[in-house]
Design an enzyme around this catalytic site. Structure first.
Site, PDB file in Angstrom:
ATOM      1  N   LYS A 281       0.852  -1.180   0.000  1.00  0.00           N
ATOM      2  CA  LYS A 281       0.000   0.000   0.000  1.00  0.00           C
ATOM      3  C   LYS A 281       0.887   1.229   0.000  1.00  0.00           C
ATOM      4  CE  LYS A 281      -2.190   1.745   3.625  1.00  0.00           C
ATOM      5  NZ  LYS A 281      -3.197   1.992   4.684  1.00  0.00           N
TER       6      LYS A 281
ATOM      7  N   ASN B 180     -12.395  14.791  22.472  1.00  0.00           N
ATOM      8  CA  ASN B 180     -11.599  15.177  21.308  1.00  0.00           C
ATOM      9  C   ASN B 180     -10.952  16.520  21.590  1.00  0.00           C
ATOM     10  OD1 ASN B 180     -10.858  14.444  18.499  1.00  0.00           O
ATOM     11  ND2 ASN B 180     -11.782  16.428  18.041  1.00  0.00           N
TER      12      ASN B 180
ATOM     13  N   MET C 254      -4.818   3.209  18.162  1.00  0.00           N
ATOM     14  CA  MET C 254      -4.889   2.958  16.731  1.00  0.00           C
ATOM     15  C   MET C 254      -4.260   4.063  15.874  1.00  0.00           C
ATOM     16  SD  MET C 254      -6.249   0.079  17.040  1.00  0.00           S
ATOM     17  CE  MET C 254      -6.269  -0.252  15.277  1.00  0.00           C
TER      18      MET C 254
ATOM     19  N   ASP D 116       1.615   5.334  14.135  1.00  0.00           N
ATOM     20  CA  ASP D 116       2.190   4.506  13.070  1.00  0.00           C
ATOM     21  C   ASP D 116       3.439   5.135  12.461  1.00  0.00           C
ATOM     22  OD1 ASP D 116       1.062   6.656  11.786  1.00  0.00           O
ATOM     23  OD2 ASP D 116      -0.300   5.492  10.532  1.00  0.00           O
TER      24      ASP D 116
END
Length: 321
Positions: free
Chosen positions: A67, A160, A219, A222
């Protein structure tokens, strides 16, 4: 070569299919039947963008590819398109020829949500009733929709950095018939499952924001330097991940490793829990943490599934390449 455009993905890939593909590939990784290639992930010095490549090979499924894409933080404001942009390329492992090109934007959101949901299925307490969301951007809605299918949740709470975005996840809660409450970060102590999906470079969720017995899915980290949770939380938790090499180098564990709070041996593969070679959760008081770094094999698994569906439905575009 086959092309499956981004516009077709929504009618082809379901949350259930994405979940199955990701769960299977995590199991294959832990069994040694599939492996990821080293990740290339760079700040390109233009538009504040992060760009890179993730790839791998699944021997069992004979899926080979990569990807290409990343995160353009100005897209939504400047161009009214989503910040995450990517494309998946599949190759024939027998010949090396290009096999398919697949739009990767929706697939990325679905496979990322599937990964956290797989972790909830295998690590969260069965009686979890309150789910907490940290982050309310584009991917947060995908995360919450998928997570709500894993337990009989009774309430959603959320925080948030920009509270005006919280209606994004409040809407998902309402669709599921669940009450939603905006909280401060210390209010996360009410949650038995917490999903953090931000692009932060400094932690927001602290160790004392997490109650005993909670499952946390991180999550958003990265890339080197990114961080969503305090390192002390990893020291308190049993840490699981999609890929150990990525977790300790570009994932949430990179910071706890650097500070000497945990070692590589303290990070387990979620696939081992799926396969039954790791016990996973052992008590209702245990804090479990899933470091979802996002592996190339996730993208390849969902893309291969989409190509099969597109061919069966006559949607795939064939070109002479």
């Amino acid at each position: 070569m086959l092309i499956v455009p981004e516009r077709e993905i929504a009618d082809l890939m379901t949350r259930e299919a994405a979940f199955e593909a990701v769960e299977n590939v995590f199991a294959a990784m832990a069994a040694g039947d599939a492996y990821n290639f080293p990740v290339v992930r760079e700040a390109i010095g233009h538009e504040d963008a992060l760009y890179g490549f993730k790839g791998g090979f699944d021997r069992a499924g004979l899926t080979l590819g990569l990807k290409a894409g990343g995160y353009w933080p100005n897209n939504l404001e400047k161009r009214q398109i989503i910040n995450h942009q990517s494309t998946v390329f599949l190759f024939d492992p027998d010949t090396g020829k290009a096999k398919a090109m697949v739009g990767g934007n929706l697939l990325t959101a679905l496979r990322t949500a599937a990964a956290s949901s797989v972790s909830i299925k295998h690590l969260a307490r069965q009686d979890a009733s309150v789910i907490g969301m940290i982050g309310a951007g584009h991917q947060a809605a995908f995360q919450l929709r998928s997570a709500l299918e894993q337990r009989d949740f009774e309430k959603v709470i959320g925080w948030n950095f920009h509270p005006e975005m919280l209606p994004n996840i409040e809407k998902v809660a309402a669709e599921a018939g669940l009450p939603f409450e905006a909280v401060q970060l210390d209010g996360m102590v009410e949650a038995e499952v917490i999903i953090s999906i931000t692009s932060a470079f400094s932690p927001s969720l602290m160790a004392d924001h997490v109650s005993p017995g909670t499952h946390v899915a991180c999550m958003g980290t990265d890339t080197k330097g990114k961080q969503e949770v305090e390192t002390a939380l990893l020291a308190k938790a049993d840490v699981f991940t999609d890929e150990v090499a990525q977790s300790i180098s570009i994932g949430e564990a990179q910071h706890a490793i650097a500070e000497g709070l945990i070692t590589e041996a303290d990070v387990a593969q979620l696939g081992a829990v799926i396969n039954g070679t790791h016990a996973g959760r052992s008590s209702d008081e245990q804090i479990t943490l899933f470091d979802g770094t996002g592996v190339g094999l996730q993208d390849l698994a969902v893309a291969a599934s989409v190509v099969e569906l597109a061919v069966a439905k006559g949607i795939a575009i064939e070109v002479d390449f």
